[in-house]
Write a protein that holds these residues in place. Structure first.
Motif, PDB file in Angstrom:
ATOM      1  N   GLY A   3      64.595  82.751  59.936  1.00  0.00           N
ATOM      2  CA  GLY A   3      65.122  83.395  61.131  1.00  0.00           C
ATOM      3  C   GLY A   3      64.169  84.397  61.734  1.00  0.00           C
ATOM      4  N   GLN A   4      63.102  84.772  60.993  1.00  0.00           N
ATOM      5  CA  GLN A   4      62.133  85.732  61.509  1.00  0.00           C
ATOM      6  C   GLN A   4      60.934  85.048  62.162  1.00  0.00           C
ATOM      7  OE1 GLN A   4      61.129  88.097  58.109  1.00  0.00           O
ATOM      8  NE2 GLN A   4      63.231  88.812  57.770  1.00  0.00           N
ATOM      9  N   ALA A   5      60.783  83.758  61.935  1.00  0.00           N
ATOM     10  CA  ALA A   5      59.624  83.043  62.477  1.00  0.00           C
ATOM     11  C   ALA A   5      59.850  82.677  63.939  1.00  0.00           C
ATOM     12  CB  ALA A   5      59.362  81.785  61.660  1.00  0.00           C
ATOM     13  N   ASP A   6      58.767  82.713  64.704  1.00  0.00           N
ATOM     14  CA  ASP A   6      58.849  82.327  66.114  1.00  0.00           C
ATOM     15  C   ASP A   6      58.626  80.833  66.286  1.00  0.00           C
ATOM     16  OD1 ASP A   6      59.154  83.049  68.887  1.00  0.00           O
ATOM     17  OD2 ASP A   6      57.014  82.595  69.126  1.00  0.00           O
ATOM     18  N   GLU A   7      58.024  80.207  65.271  1.00  0.00           N
ATOM     19  CA  GLU A   7      57.782  78.766  65.312  1.00  0.00           C
ATOM     20  C   GLU A   7      58.321  78.121  64.028  1.00  0.00           C
ATOM     21  OE1 GLU A   7      53.660  78.750  67.970  1.00  0.00           O
ATOM     22  OE2 GLU A   7      53.596  78.265  65.819  1.00  0.00           O
ATOM     23  N   VAL A   8      59.001  77.001  64.195  1.00  0.00           N
ATOM     24  CA  VAL A   8      59.583  76.293  63.055  1.00  0.00           C
ATOM     25  C   VAL A   8      59.219  74.817  63.155  1.00  0.00           C
ATOM     26  CG1 VAL A   8      61.745  75.547  61.983  1.00  0.00           C
ATOM     27  CG2 VAL A   8      61.504  77.896  62.758  1.00  0.00           C
ATOM     28  N   TYR A   9      58.797  74.245  62.022  1.00  0.00           N
ATOM     29  CA  TYR A   9      58.459  72.825  61.982  1.00  0.00           C
ATOM     30  C   TYR A   9      59.688  72.011  61.572  1.00  0.00           C
ATOM     31  CZ  TYR A   9      53.577  74.355  62.033  1.00  0.00           C
ATOM     32  OH  TYR A   9      52.373  74.931  62.382  1.00  0.00           O
ATOM     33  N   ALA A  10      59.835  70.860  62.190  1.00  0.00           N
ATOM     34  CA  ALA A  10      60.895  69.927  61.817  1.00  0.00           C
ATOM     35  C   ALA A  10      60.287  68.542  61.656  1.00  0.00           C
ATOM     36  CB  ALA A  10      61.996  69.894  62.866  1.00  0.00           C
ATOM     37  N   LEU A  11      60.526  67.935  60.512  1.00  0.00           N
ATOM     38  CA  LEU A  11      60.037  66.588  60.217  1.00  0.00           C
ATOM     39  C   LEU A  11      61.234  65.638  60.259  1.00  0.00           C
ATOM     40  CD1 LEU A  11      57.842  64.597  59.243  1.00  0.00           C
ATOM     41  CD2 LEU A  11      58.401  65.298  56.901  1.00  0.00           C
ATOM     42  N   TYR A  12      61.160  64.648  61.144  1.00  0.00           N
ATOM     43  CA  TYR A  12      62.267  63.709  61.330  1.00  0.00           C
ATOM     44  C   TYR A  12      61.877  62.329  60.796  1.00  0.00           C
ATOM     45  CZ  TYR A  12      64.113  67.063  64.783  1.00  0.00           C
ATOM     46  OH  TYR A  12      64.603  68.177  65.430  1.00  0.00           O
ATOM     47  N   ALA A  13      62.770  61.718  60.039  1.00  0.00           N
ATOM     48  CA  ALA A  13      62.580  60.332  59.602  1.00  0.00           C
ATOM     49  C   ALA A  13      63.067  59.406  60.701  1.00  0.00           C
ATOM     50  CB  ALA A  13      63.350  60.069  58.318  1.00  0.00           C
ATOM     51  N   LEU A  14      62.297  58.368  60.978  1.00  0.00           N
ATOM     52  CA  LEU A  14      62.667  57.402  62.014  1.00  0.00           C
ATOM     53  C   LEU A  14      63.122  56.076  61.430  1.00  0.00           C
ATOM     54  CD1 LEU A  14      59.651  57.950  64.461  1.00  0.00           C
ATOM     55  CD2 LEU A  14      61.938  58.953  64.626  1.00  0.00           C
ATOM     56  N   THR A  15      63.217  55.989  60.119  1.00  0.00           N
ATOM     57  CA  THR A  15      63.483  54.703  59.487  1.00  0.00           C
ATOM     58  C   THR A  15      64.950  54.394  59.317  1.00  0.00           C
ATOM     59  OG1 THR A  15      63.267  55.797  57.338  1.00  0.00           O
ATOM     60  CG2 THR A  15      61.326  54.669  58.212  1.00  0.00           C
ATOM     61  N   SER A  16      65.841  55.320  59.641  1.00  0.00           N
ATOM     62  CA  SER A  16      67.271  55.060  59.520  1.00  0.00           C
ATOM     63  C   SER A  16      67.989  55.820  60.606  1.00  0.00           C
ATOM     64  CB  SER A  16      67.799  55.495  58.147  1.00  0.00           C
ATOM     65  OG  SER A  16      67.615  56.883  57.971  1.00  0.00           O
ATOM     66  N   PRO A  17      69.165  55.339  61.017  1.00  0.00           N
ATOM     67  CA  PRO A  17      69.899  56.000  62.082  1.00  0.00           C
ATOM     68  C   PRO A  17      70.399  57.363  61.670  1.00  0.00           C
ATOM     69  CG  PRO A  17      71.244  54.293  61.077  1.00  0.00           C
ATOM     70  CD  PRO A  17      69.877  54.171  60.490  1.00  0.00           C
ATOM     71  N   VAL A  18      70.767  58.160  62.674  1.00  0.00           N
ATOM     72  CA  VAL A  18      71.322  59.476  62.419  1.00  0.00           C
ATOM     73  C   VAL A  18      72.533  59.331  61.520  1.00  0.00           C
ATOM     74  CG1 VAL A  18      72.424  61.476  63.454  1.00  0.00           C
ATOM     75  CG2 VAL A  18      70.512  60.369  64.615  1.00  0.00           C
ATOM     76  N   GLY A  19      72.579  60.144  60.475  1.00  0.00           N
ATOM     77  CA  GLY A  19      73.696  60.049  59.544  1.00  0.00           C
ATOM     78  C   GLY A  19      73.431  59.120  58.384  1.00  0.00           C
ATOM     79  N   GLY A  20      72.202  58.536  58.313  1.00  0.00           N
ATOM     80  CA  GLY A  20      71.885  57.652  57.203  1.00  0.00           C
ATOM     81  C   GLY A  20      71.685  58.435  55.921  1.00  0.00           C
ATOM     82  N   THR A  21      71.268  57.726  54.875  1.00  0.00           N
ATOM     83  CA  THR A  21      71.164  58.369  53.576  1.00  0.00           C
ATOM     84  C   THR A  21      69.970  59.298  53.477  1.00  0.00           C
ATOM     85  OG1 THR A  21      69.857  56.525  52.695  1.00  0.00           O
ATOM     86  CG2 THR A  21      72.256  56.380  52.488  1.00  0.00           C
ATOM     87  N   GLY A  22      68.884  58.976  54.211  1.00  0.00           N
ATOM     88  CA  GLY A  22      67.725  59.845  54.184  1.00  0.00           C
ATOM     89  C   GLY A  22      66.954  59.784  52.887  1.00  0.00           C
ATOM     90  N   THR A  23      67.096  58.723  52.128  1.00  0.00           N
ATOM     91  CA  THR A  23      66.463  58.657  50.817  1.00  0.00           C
ATOM     92  C   THR A  23      65.258  57.729  50.774  1.00  0.00           C
ATOM     93  OG1 THR A  23      67.968  56.881  50.153  1.00  0.00           O
ATOM     94  CG2 THR A  23      68.650  59.138  49.674  1.00  0.00           C
ATOM     95  N   ASP A  24      65.021  56.973  51.813  1.00  0.00           N
ATOM     96  CA  ASP A  24      63.972  55.957  51.783  1.00  0.00           C
ATOM     97  C   ASP A  24      62.776  56.421  52.608  1.00  0.00           C
ATOM     98  OD1 ASP A  24      62.639  53.641  51.298  1.00  0.00           O
ATOM     99  OD2 ASP A  24      63.733  52.438  52.761  1.00  0.00           O
ATOM    100  N   HIS A  25      62.075  57.442  52.111  1.00  0.00           N
ATOM    101  CA  HIS A  25      60.970  58.012  52.877  1.00  0.00           C
ATOM    102  C   HIS A  25      59.767  58.269  51.963  1.00  0.00           C
ATOM    103  CE1 HIS A  25      64.105  58.478  55.827  1.00  0.00           C
ATOM    104  NE2 HIS A  25      64.749  59.309  55.043  1.00  0.00           N
ATOM    105  N   PRO A  57      53.776  57.061  59.061  1.00  0.00           N
ATOM    106  CA  PRO A  57      54.075  55.991  60.028  1.00  0.00           C
ATOM    107  C   PRO A  57      55.537  55.900  60.444  1.00  0.00           C
ATOM    108  CG  PRO A  57      53.799  55.081  57.813  1.00  0.00           C
ATOM    109  CD  PRO A  57      53.428  56.541  57.725  1.00  0.00           C
ATOM    110  N   ASP A  58      56.433  56.483  59.665  1.00  0.00           N
ATOM    111  CA  ASP A  58      57.856  56.348  59.969  1.00  0.00           C
ATOM    112  C   ASP A  58      58.519  57.683  60.273  1.00  0.00           C
ATOM    113  OD1 ASP A  58      57.877  53.556  59.525  1.00  0.00           O
ATOM    114  OD2 ASP A  58      57.929  53.920  57.358  1.00  0.00           O
ATOM    115  N   GLY A  59      57.729  58.617  60.786  1.00  0.00           N
ATOM    116  CA  GLY A  59      58.308  59.927  61.058  1.00  0.00           C
ATOM    117  C   GLY A  59      57.765  60.557  62.320  1.00  0.00           C
ATOM    118  N   ALA A  60      58.353  61.676  62.683  1.00  0.00           N
ATOM    119  CA  ALA A  60      57.915  62.460  63.841  1.00  0.00           C
ATOM    120  C   ALA A  60      57.929  63.923  63.436  1.00  0.00           C
ATOM    121  CB  ALA A  60      58.837  62.226  65.032  1.00  0.00           C
ATOM    122  N   LEU A  61      56.903  64.655  63.838  1.00  0.00           N
ATOM    123  CA  LEU A  61      56.788  66.073  63.517  1.00  0.00           C
ATOM    124  C   LEU A  61      56.890  66.873  64.808  1.00  0.00           C
ATOM    125  CD1 LEU A  61      56.196  68.264  61.390  1.00  0.00           C
ATOM    126  CD2 LEU A  61      53.764  67.962  61.918  1.00  0.00           C
TER     127      LEU A  61
END
Length: 456
Positions: free
Chosen positions: A137-159, A190-194
């Protein structure tokens, strides 16, 4: 709980869906909204699957009451016709998703229930607080790594390709968040977005989580480019231009244009329609659902000339992937329909005739009537239609009428006379004779067989 005034549909849905596979149990059923509410007064219900068009109390009215009395219950609507205005109203009332009954006809039971289960997981994750160190909460910049290999709400385990930093926290399935430490060169893979979110200093954990999740819902889908897998988003620009729903007018207009044939041959029209679609920024799930329905319509329209049916993926990780599929589908139709013996104008006229046959299925139009509508002589139209489509206009219309009649027989309790009129025949006996010649059994026998199949 399953609510539908059609007993065959209700029983078929309960028996055919692999509920236990996704950790669900059907606790009850009802034939109208009033009976459903009575059941809920004494029984625990977490997920309601309801038809929209019902007597006594419509699905929309039931949804309003459930929202008022039992706000914890998630709702999925069930509809026979692609009445998008009605469906849009249900979605605005908070429906989790909707099931077109044609999906049930296609026996996509596991696929449909899997999608609903994923959306339920997403809903649960959205209500889970984000455990983060105070420094986030103190940082002005935050990184987010998104998986593109499964739809929103997927298991998120195959990365397996992701080298997630040790300090990263999984905000929800397939999304990791951290601050201060720059990512290494292996990200995003190859299967993500930063995505680097800027100007977020001072945001509380809940607001930051909502920002990152909301961006995933729509913004990430449209902003991602395989040639630019990482980019920066300012906090004030992270929200999508719209809410991802689109107005009822938007949905109706888009569907009408994409069901037509002009975009297949006119490059300018195709580009304009594609740009409009991206500008509206429908939620990815809504976009896929709409084109699932459209692909079904295209298959009905072009089936006689397609070497194989058009197939649409259940999930598109980005607009780039969706646009590639759309362009590939267009090219497949263009190449299949390319007949050197006829000019593009003649080919367009025949495709337009096929489209008109579907749109005016309840009218007894002859080949001469359709020929006049597409500005061709009757004899030349008949010749071109048979050469391009592979069957006469009369045979083609009869086939699509019987396909529509089979859907009515399997999914409604309407009389045979009513069904005959809906597919262009005023004489029930004549319709029944043609149906038996085409299908191999009388309409009443087909309905009984469909009921047995649905109950097994």
């Amino acid at each position: 709980m399953v609510v539908d005034d059609d007993k065959l549909v209700r029983k078929g849905l309960i028996s055919a869906m692999p509920w236990e596979q996704f950790g669900m149990t059907v606790v009850g059923e009802a034939n109208n909204g009033e009976n459903a509410l009575k059941f809920m007064e004494e029984n625990q219900v977490d997920l309601l699957v309801t038809d929209l068009a019902m007597p006594v109390m419509s699905g929309i009215e039931l949804m309003r009451e459930v929202r008022r009395r039992y706000p914890h219950i998630q709702i999925v609507v069930l509809t026979l016709h692609q009445d998008f205005e009605y469906v849009q109203e249900a979605l605005r009332l908070g429906a989790l998703d909707y099931i077109a009954k044609i999906e049930l006809e296609s026996e996509q039971f596991e696929e449909v229930l899997g999608r609903i289960a994923a959306l339920l997981r997403q809903k649960t994750a959205a209500e889970t607080p984000l455990p983060r160190p105070d420094e986030l909460g103190q940082a002005d910049e935050v990184y987010a790594l998104y998986a593109l290999t499964s739809p929103v709400g997927g298991t998120g385990t195959d990365h397996a390709d992701f080298a997630v930093p040790e300090q990263a926290v999984e905000a929800e399935a397939g999304v990791w968040v951290w601050a201060r430490v720059p990512p290494d060169e292996r990200l995003p893979g190859p299967d993500g977005a930063l995505v680097l979110f800027r100007n977020v200093k001072g945001m509380d954990r809940k607001a930051l989580l909502r920002l990152i999740r909301d961006y995933r819902r729509t913004g990430l889908f449209y902003d991602y480019d395989p040639s630019r897998p990482h980019w920066t988003v300012r906090r004030d620009a992270a929200a999508p231009e719209g809410d991802g729903a689109g107005t009822a007018e938007d949905i109706d207009r888009i569907r009408e244009r994409w069901v037509s044939f002009e975009w297949i041959y006119d490059d300018g029209r195709f580009a304009a329609m594609t740009d409009e679609l991206r500008r509206i920024r429908l939620a990815p799930a809504r976009l896929a659902r709409m084109f699932f329905s459209l692909a079904d319509e295209w298959n009905r329209l072009y089936r006689p000339i397609l070497p194989e049916l058009i197939v649409i993926d259940d999930f598109f990780p980005s607009w780039c992937h969706f646009e590639s599929w759309l362009s590939g589908t267009r090219e497949a139709i263009r190449q299949t329909n390319a007949r050197p013996m006829y000019s593009p104008e003649i080919q367009q006229s025949i495709v337009k005739a096929m489209n008109l046959a579907h749109q005016m299925l309840n009218q007894p139009l002859t080949a001469g009537d359709i020929a006049q509508m597409v500005n061709m002589s009757s004899s030349y139209f008949s010749q071109c239609f048979k050469n391009i489509v592979g069957r006469t206009y009369t045979d083609y219309v009869r086939a699509i009428r019987m396909e529509r009649a089979k859907r009515y027989l399997a999914h409604t309790t309407k009389t045979v006379q009513w069904i005959a009129e809906q597919v262009g025949y005023s004489d029930e006996k004549y319709f029944s004779r043609l149906f038996r010649e085409e299908v191999g059994m009388l309409p009443s026998e087909y309905r009984q067989a469909a009921a047995v199949d649905g109950s097994e």
